[in-house]
Design an enzyme around this catalytic site. Structure first.
Site, mmCIF file in Angstrom:
data_model
loop_
_atom_site.group_PDB
_atom_site.id
_atom_site.type_symbol
_atom_site.label_atom_id
_atom_site.label_comp_id
_atom_site.label_asym_id
_atom_site.label_seq_id
_atom_site.Cartn_x
_atom_site.Cartn_y
_atom_site.Cartn_z
ATOM 1 N N GLU A 180 -30.347 19.820 23.138
ATOM 2 C CA GLU A 180 -31.525 19.058 22.745
ATOM 3 C C GLU A 180 -31.685 19.037 21.227
ATOM 4 O OE1 GLU A 180 -33.670 17.234 24.827
ATOM 5 O OE2 GLU A 180 -31.892 17.604 26.052
ATOM 6 N N TRP A 182 -29.407 16.403 19.999
ATOM 7 C CA TRP A 182 -30.001 15.064 20.143
ATOM 8 C C TRP A 182 -30.899 14.754 18.946
ATOM 9 C CZ3 TRP A 182 -29.238 10.803 22.766
ATOM 10 C CH2 TRP A 182 -28.630 10.830 24.023
ATOM 11 N N TRP A 233 -39.321 -10.557 26.331
ATOM 12 C CA TRP A 233 -40.331 -9.628 26.830
ATOM 13 C C TRP A 233 -41.592 -10.382 27.240
ATOM 14 C CZ3 TRP A 233 -38.192 -5.116 27.692
ATOM 15 C CH2 TRP A 233 -37.171 -4.647 26.848
ATOM 16 N N ASN A 256 -41.353 15.660 28.118
ATOM 17 C CA ASN A 256 -40.222 14.790 27.798
ATOM 18 C C ASN A 256 -39.764 13.951 28.988
ATOM 19 O OD1 ASN A 256 -38.219 13.940 25.765
ATOM 20 N ND2 ASN A 256 -36.764 14.793 27.234
ATOM 21 N N TRP A 297 -40.488 -2.744 24.022
ATOM 22 C CA TRP A 297 -40.471 -1.316 23.724
ATOM 23 C C TRP A 297 -41.196 -0.985 22.429
ATOM 24 C CZ3 TRP A 297 -38.271 0.127 19.110
ATOM 25 C CH2 TRP A 297 -37.391 -0.774 18.503
ATOM 26 N N TRP A 349 -37.421 5.536 22.917
ATOM 27 C CA TRP A 349 -37.893 4.259 23.455
ATOM 28 C C TRP A 349 -36.749 3.262 23.614
ATOM 29 C CZ3 TRP A 349 -42.014 2.350 25.862
ATOM 30 C CH2 TRP A 349 -43.144 3.164 25.922
#
Length: 482
Positions: A283, A286, A314, A349, A367, A390
Site C-alpha cells: 500500500e 501504491w 457522462w 478504503n 469521476w 477515482w
C-alpha cells in the site's frame, strides 16, 4: 556573522526524521523553522469549519512544543516555530529577508500548483541573494528513481512495485538523525504567539470527538495501536466494520509521521514472513506510484490518464448526483460510506472503491465530480492518491479497473459487511432489518418490512437506480469508445 537558514515546513509537521530540517541543521549554525497558514489555500475551502484546518492547527501547536523540547534537550538557547498567516510566497520571502538567512530549506511537493508556487518562491529568493533547496521526504522513492529499462515512467503498478521493492534498501529507510544537530536550532526572533483557530477565520469541528489524535504524538499513538494488528492486515483491511487498517493516512498526508519509519517497520516485519506487513508495504508502494504518476503526467489533475477516455459521455443527472452526495441512494453500503465521510471526514478504503464505482458505473456521472466531493470532505485528501483512486474506479486511469468489471454494491456489501455491522452504525434506521436483508432492503417482501417496522420510501429511500440495467448502460457507454 553567524550563518543561518530557514526551514519552511508544509506537509511535514514533525521534527523527527525530517529531511529538510536535518540538512539545514548540519550546514548552518542557526536554523529557524516556520509554517505558513497559506491564505491562498484556506480562502478556497468551501466552509469555515474544516477538520483538516483544525488538525493542522493542532499539529502545528504540537510541533512548536516539540521543537522547543528538542532544543532544550540539546542545550540550544531556544526553539519553536515561527507561524505566519497569509500568501505563502510573500510570507516566506519576507521572513527570509527579516531573518537575514542565506538559504531556505523545504521538503518537496509534487502537486502542480505547489510546484509552481515553489518555483516562484525560489526565483524571488534568488533575486534577493537567498538560496532555495528542496528534499525528498514525503515519499520513499520519487520522480525518476523508479523507471523502466527504457528510462520511462511505469504506468502499471505490479512491475512498478517489483522495481520499487528492488530499489528500496536500508539507505532509503534510514531515519535522518535530527537530534544529533539540534543544538543549532534557533529561537524565533521574538516571542511567538501562535494564532488561534478563530484568528485564522475557522471554527471548531467534531475533530476531538473522533478517534483521530493529531500531531506527532497522535501519529505514534495510532502506530503503536496498529502494530499488534499488522499481522492480520491483509485479511482485515477490506472489512469496514472491523478495526483492520492503520488509520494513519491523515498523518501521512500532513507528515506528522515519517514514511520511512512506517516502511522500515513494514519491511522488517515482511522479511520475517508477516503477510500483513507485506500487504501494508504494498500500500505504501501504491502511494509512491500515484505521486510518480502525478509528477510525470500532471494532466491527470483535470483529464483522464488515458486520452481516449476523455470521449466518455457522462450523464448530468442532477437528481442522481444529489442522492449520491446526500447518502440517499437506497443502497445501504453506499449510503453508510457517504455518511461516514460526512460525519467523520474518513472513509474506509474498500468503501472508497465501492462508492466511486457506484457514481461512475451505476449513475454514469463523471469521476471528476466525485473526486472534487472527496477533496472537500476527506481529512486525508491527497491529490495524487485521490485522483488515482477515482480514475482507477472510473477505468480512465493508469492500471485501472477494466471498464467491463463493475462493482455490484449488493454483493460487495454481502462480502465485506456480511452481518451489516458497518451499515447499522451509520444507517441506524435499518438496525432492525435482518442480516440477510440489510444489504438491499428493497428486495424485502411487504410482510418482512412490516415485521421490522421499515417503510421504504419513508424511513429509508427506495433504490435510485437498478444496478443490472445501469451495468448494461455502462458497458454500452464504454464499448462505444473501446
Amino acid at each position: 556573522m553567524t550563518a543561518s537558514a530557514l526551514v519552511w515546513m508544509r506537509r511535514d509537521l514533525r521534527c523527527e526524521d525530517h529531511a529538510a530540517l536535518y540538512h539545514a541543521l548540519r550546514r548552518y549554525q542557526r536554523v529557524y523553522c516556520a509554517f505558513v497558514f497559506d491564505s491562498d489555500i484556506l480562502n478556497c475551502l468551501p466552509g469555515r469549519k474544516d477538520r483538516r484546518v483544525e488538525f493542522i492547527h493542532d499539529s502545528v501547536v504540537d510541533l512548536h512544543h516539540a521543537l522547543q523540547q528538542l532544543a532544550e534537550q540539546s542545550g540550544a538557547p531556544g526553539g519553536g516555530l515561527i507561524v505566519r498567516h497569509g500568501p505563502a510566497q510573500g510570507c516566506i520571502v519576507q521572513l527570509a529577508q527579516d531573518l537575514g538567512v542565506q538559504e531556505v530549506f523545504t521538503n518537496r511537493d509534487y502537486e502542480p500548483q505547489a510546484m509552481t508556487r515553489d518555483q516562484r518562491v525560489a526565483q524571488a529568493l534568488r533575486e534577493r541573494g537567498v538560496a532555495f533547496s528542496d528534499y525528498k521526504d514525503h515519499v520513499l522513492l520519487d520522480r525518476d528513481e523508479v523507471l523502466t529499462q527504457q528510462g520511462n515512467p511505469y504506468s502499471v503498478f505490479t512491475p512498478y512495485k517489483r522495481a520499487w521493492l528492488q530499489k528500496l534498501d536500508a539507505f532509503q529507510l534510514k531515519p535522518y538523525p535530527v537530534g544529533r544537530y539540534a543544538r543549532n536550532l534557533a529561537p524565533p526572533p521574538k516571542a511567538e504567539r501562535l494564532p488561534g483557530l478563530e484568528e485564522l477565520g475557522f471554527f471548531r469541528t467534531n475533530l476531538h470527538e473522533l478517534p483521530l489524535p493529531s500531531g506527532m504524538r497522535g501519529a505514534q499513538k495510532l502506530l503503536q495501536a496498529f502494530v499488534p494488528r499488522m499481522a492480520a492486515y491483509h485479511e482485515a483491511r477490506d472489512y469496514p466494520g472491523r478495526k483492520g487498517v492503520s488509520y494513519l493516512s491523515v498523518h501521512l498526508r500532513f507528515g506528522t509521521v515519517s514514511i520511512r519509519q512506517l516502511a522500515a517497520l513494514a519491511a522488517r516485519r515482511a522479511a520475517e514472513g508477516c503477510e500483513g506487513a507485506k500487504t501494508w508495504l504494498s500500500e505504501l508502494a501504491w502511494r509512491d506510484f500515484y505521486f510518480m504518476i502525478l509528477w510525470h503526467h500532471p494532466h491527470v489533475v483535470n483529464q483522464s490518464f488515458k486520452a481516449d477516455y476523455e470521449r466518455v459521455q457522462w450523464e448530468e443527472a442532477p437528481e442522481l448526483w444529489q442522492a449520491w452526495s446526500e447518502a440517499r441512494t437506497g443502497y445501504p453500503l453506499v449510503d453508510a460510506a457517504m455518511r461516514q465521510l460526512h460525519q467523520t471526514g474518513y472513509m474506509h478504503n474498500r468503501l472508497r472503491m465501492v462508492v466511486a464505482s457506484f457514481l461512475t458505473k451505476d449513475l454514469g456521472i463523471d469521476w471528476r465530480r466525485g473526486e472534487r466531493h472527496f477533496a472537500e470532505h476527506l481529512n486525508d485528501y491527497d491529490l495524487a492518491a485521490n485522483n488515482g483512486g477515482w480514475q482507477w474506479a472510473a477505468s480512465t486511469g493508469c492500471d485501472s479497473q477494466p471498464w467491463f468489471r463493475i462493482f455490484n454494491p449488493i454483493t460487495q456489501s454481502q462480502k465485506f459487511d456480511p452481518e451489516g455491522q458497518f451499515i447499522r452504525r451509520y444507517v441506524p434506521e435499518l438496525a432492525c432489518v435482518p442480516d440477510q436483508n440489510i444489504h438491499f432492503p428493497a428486495a424485502m417482501k411487504p410482510v418482512e418490512l412490516t415485521a421490522c417496522g421499515l417503510r421504504l420510501g419513508v424511513d429509508y429511500p427506495l433504490p435510485i437506480i437498478d444496478h443490472a440495467r445501469a451495468r448494461e448502460r455502462t458497458l454500452m457507454r464504454f464499448t462505444l469508445i473501446a
